[in-house]
Design a protein around this motif. Structure first.
Motif, PDB file in Angstrom:
ATOM      1  N   SER A  26     -12.039   4.658  -5.215  1.00  0.00           N
ATOM      2  CA  SER A  26     -11.147   3.816  -4.760  1.00  0.00           C
ATOM      3  C   SER A  26     -10.333   4.665  -3.428  1.00  0.00           C
ATOM      4  CB  SER A  26     -10.009   3.736  -5.833  1.00  0.00           C
ATOM      5  OG  SER A  26     -10.363   3.088  -6.840  1.00  0.00           O
ATOM      6  N   LEU A  27     -10.004   3.790  -2.525  1.00  0.00           N
ATOM      7  CA  LEU A  27      -9.309   4.197  -1.396  1.00  0.00           C
ATOM      8  C   LEU A  27      -8.211   3.581  -1.004  1.00  0.00           C
ATOM      9  CD1 LEU A  27     -12.147   5.293   1.292  1.00  0.00           C
ATOM     10  CD2 LEU A  27     -10.690   6.824   0.035  1.00  0.00           C
ATOM     11  N   ARG A  28      -7.068   3.826  -0.508  1.00  0.00           N
ATOM     12  CA  ARG A  28      -5.989   3.087  -0.104  1.00  0.00           C
ATOM     13  C   ARG A  28      -5.781   3.226   1.438  1.00  0.00           C
ATOM     14  NH1 ARG A  28       0.276   2.938  -1.388  1.00  0.00           N
ATOM     15  NH2 ARG A  28       0.567   4.949  -0.479  1.00  0.00           N
ATOM     16  N   LEU A  29      -6.001   2.364   2.212  1.00  0.00           N
ATOM     17  CA  LEU A  29      -5.660   2.407   3.587  1.00  0.00           C
ATOM     18  C   LEU A  29      -4.268   2.049   3.958  1.00  0.00           C
ATOM     19  CD1 LEU A  29      -8.868   0.590   5.052  1.00  0.00           C
ATOM     20  CD2 LEU A  29      -8.676   3.096   4.531  1.00  0.00           C
ATOM     21  N   SER A  30      -3.800   2.782   4.792  1.00  0.00           N
ATOM     22  CA  SER A  30      -2.392   2.331   5.403  1.00  0.00           C
ATOM     23  C   SER A  30      -2.264   1.890   6.966  1.00  0.00           C
ATOM     24  CB  SER A  30      -1.190   3.589   5.049  1.00  0.00           C
ATOM     25  OG  SER A  30      -1.334   3.881   3.889  1.00  0.00           O
ATOM     26  N   CYS A  31      -1.566   1.177   7.179  1.00  0.00           N
ATOM     27  CA  CYS A  31      -1.313   0.946   8.555  1.00  0.00           C
ATOM     28  C   CYS A  31      -0.007   0.818   9.060  1.00  0.00           C
ATOM     29  CB  CYS A  31      -1.836  -0.438   8.989  1.00  0.00           C
ATOM     30  SG  CYS A  31      -1.836  -1.052  10.592  1.00  0.00           S
ATOM     31  N   ALA A  32       0.425   1.670  10.017  1.00  0.00           N
ATOM     32  CA  ALA A  32       2.010   1.764  10.315  1.00  0.00           C
ATOM     33  C   ALA A  32       2.104   0.991  11.724  1.00  0.00           C
ATOM     34  CB  ALA A  32       2.494   3.184  10.342  1.00  0.00           C
ATOM     35  N   THR A  42      -6.791  -5.341  -2.542  1.00  0.00           N
ATOM     36  CA  THR A  42      -5.453  -5.749  -2.759  1.00  0.00           C
ATOM     37  C   THR A  42      -4.646  -5.440  -1.351  1.00  0.00           C
ATOM     38  OG1 THR A  42      -5.278  -5.492  -5.387  1.00  0.00           O
ATOM     39  CG2 THR A  42      -3.232  -5.974  -4.046  1.00  0.00           C
ATOM     40  N   ILE A  43      -3.888  -6.506  -0.825  1.00  0.00           N
ATOM     41  CA  ILE A  43      -3.192  -6.111   0.320  1.00  0.00           C
ATOM     42  C   ILE A  43      -1.761  -6.210   0.050  1.00  0.00           C
ATOM     43  CG2 ILE A  43      -3.219  -8.666   1.023  1.00  0.00           C
ATOM     44  CD1 ILE A  43      -3.209  -7.694   4.077  1.00  0.00           C
ATOM     45  N   SER A  44      -0.814  -5.394   0.610  1.00  0.00           N
ATOM     46  CA  SER A  44       0.227  -5.356   0.280  1.00  0.00           C
ATOM     47  C   SER A  44       1.286  -4.938   1.648  1.00  0.00           C
ATOM     48  CB  SER A  44       0.696  -4.493  -0.820  1.00  0.00           C
ATOM     49  OG  SER A  44       0.498  -3.092  -0.742  1.00  0.00           O
ATOM     50  N   ARG A  45       2.408  -5.158   1.794  1.00  0.00           N
ATOM     51  CA  ARG A  45       3.207  -4.801   2.881  1.00  0.00           C
ATOM     52  C   ARG A  45       4.526  -4.198   2.473  1.00  0.00           C
ATOM     53  NH1 ARG A  45       3.440  -9.860   6.912  1.00  0.00           N
ATOM     54  NH2 ARG A  45       4.738  -8.445   8.162  1.00  0.00           N
ATOM     55  N   ASP A  46       5.106  -3.401   2.923  1.00  0.00           N
ATOM     56  CA  ASP A  46       6.224  -2.730   2.775  1.00  0.00           C
ATOM     57  C   ASP A  46       7.225  -2.838   4.046  1.00  0.00           C
ATOM     58  OD1 ASP A  46       8.661  -1.165   2.430  1.00  0.00           O
ATOM     59  OD2 ASP A  46       7.922   0.168   1.366  1.00  0.00           O
ATOM     60  N   ASN A  47       7.831  -3.912   4.182  1.00  0.00           N
ATOM     61  CA  ASN A  47       8.564  -4.192   5.530  1.00  0.00           C
ATOM     62  C   ASN A  47       9.557  -3.255   5.837  1.00  0.00           C
ATOM     63  OD1 ASN A  47       6.816  -6.423   5.977  1.00  0.00           O
ATOM     64  ND2 ASN A  47       8.512  -7.783   5.148  1.00  0.00           N
ATOM     65  N   ALA A  48       9.928  -2.336   4.865  1.00  0.00           N
ATOM     66  CA  ALA A  48      11.144  -1.386   5.257  1.00  0.00           C
ATOM     67  C   ALA A  48      10.357  -0.319   5.525  1.00  0.00           C
ATOM     68  CB  ALA A  48      11.803  -0.921   3.780  1.00  0.00           C
ATOM     69  N   ASN A 106       7.623  -0.573   7.692  1.00  0.00           N
ATOM     70  CA  ASN A 106       6.765  -1.278   8.751  1.00  0.00           C
ATOM     71  C   ASN A 106       5.250  -0.729   8.359  1.00  0.00           C
ATOM     72  OD1 ASN A 106       8.953  -2.260  10.064  1.00  0.00           O
ATOM     73  ND2 ASN A 106       8.495  -1.069  12.024  1.00  0.00           N
ATOM     74  N   THR A 107       4.799  -0.925   7.354  1.00  0.00           N
ATOM     75  CA  THR A 107       3.461  -0.582   6.816  1.00  0.00           C
ATOM     76  C   THR A 107       2.758  -1.546   5.959  1.00  0.00           C
ATOM     77  OG1 THR A 107       4.335   1.734   6.704  1.00  0.00           O
ATOM     78  CG2 THR A 107       2.030   1.281   5.780  1.00  0.00           C
ATOM     79  N   VAL A 108       1.507  -1.869   6.243  1.00  0.00           N
ATOM     80  CA  VAL A 108       0.554  -2.679   5.262  1.00  0.00           C
ATOM     81  C   VAL A 108      -0.485  -1.766   4.657  1.00  0.00           C
ATOM     82  CG1 VAL A 108      -0.748  -3.230   7.103  1.00  0.00           C
ATOM     83  CG2 VAL A 108      -0.758  -4.514   5.438  1.00  0.00           C
ATOM     84  N   TYR A 109      -0.605  -2.147   3.324  1.00  0.00           N
ATOM     85  CA  TYR A 109      -1.574  -1.107   2.667  1.00  0.00           C
ATOM     86  C   TYR A 109      -3.065  -2.032   2.326  1.00  0.00           C
ATOM     87  CZ  TYR A 109       2.429   1.784   2.189  1.00  0.00           C
ATOM     88  OH  TYR A 109       3.635   2.456   2.293  1.00  0.00           O
ATOM     89  N   LEU A 110      -3.967  -1.536   2.039  1.00  0.00           N
ATOM     90  CA  LEU A 110      -5.184  -2.242   1.765  1.00  0.00           C
ATOM     91  C   LEU A 110      -5.788  -1.164   0.495  1.00  0.00           C
ATOM     92  CD1 LEU A 110      -6.945  -4.734   1.750  1.00  0.00           C
ATOM     93  CD2 LEU A 110      -8.406  -3.170   2.996  1.00  0.00           C
ATOM     94  N   GLN A 111      -5.311  -1.467  -0.623  1.00  0.00           N
ATOM     95  CA  GLN A 111      -6.073  -0.824  -1.801  1.00  0.00           C
ATOM     96  C   GLN A 111      -7.292  -1.392  -2.157  1.00  0.00           C
ATOM     97  OE1 GLN A 111      -4.738   1.760  -3.700  1.00  0.00           O
ATOM     98  NE2 GLN A 111      -6.474   1.794  -4.605  1.00  0.00           N
TER      99      GLN A 111
END
Length: 127
Positions: free
Chosen positions: A17-23, A69-75, A77-82
């Motif tokens: 597994s890897l989790r990508l982040s995008c700020a 799995t895609i998710s976003r944390d608007n607080a 300003n980040t989106v993740y891809l698990q």
């Protein structure tokens, strides 16, 4: 100006597994559609997973459905891809993208529907 910075790529064994982040910065994060795309050597860039401003509207490519799995944390300003149960065919450069338009084009991960792109992060799945 709009900036997107990906992180979290690397080398992982099949099944791992890897989790990508995008700020993101320079724009109102909550108002933008966000997507993950990837480009393998010798292949065209393809949409992996995208989501609109609503957390309920998520798109996954058939090849990753049930594993990513895609998710976003608007607080933040980040989106993740698990990414779970990774396969060698998942090897690619992964790009984060954003666009202020909220239409079906962005929702289904059409590459031309995204104007803002990160620099990419390499994901290699190999034993």
């Amino acid at each position: 100006q709009v900036q997107l910075v990906e992180s979290g790529g690397g080398l992982v064994q099949p099944g791992g597994s890897l989790r990508l982040s995008c700020a993101g910065s320079g724009f109102t994060w909550d108002d933008y559609a966000i997507g993950w795309f990837r480009q393998a050597p010798g292949k065209e860039r393809e949409g992996v997973s995208c989501m609109s401003t609503s957390h309920d509207n998520k798109y996954y490519a058939t090849s990753v459905k049930g594993r990513f799995t895609i998710s976003r944390d608007n607080a933040k300003n980040t989106v993740y891809l698990q990414m779970d149960n990774l396969k060698p065919e998942d090897t690619a450069v992964y790009y984060c993208a954003a666009d202020p338009r909220i239409t079906i084009v962005q929702a289904i991960c059409v590459m031309s529907g995204y104007d803002y792109w990160g620099q990419g992060t390499q994901v290699t799945v190999s034993s």
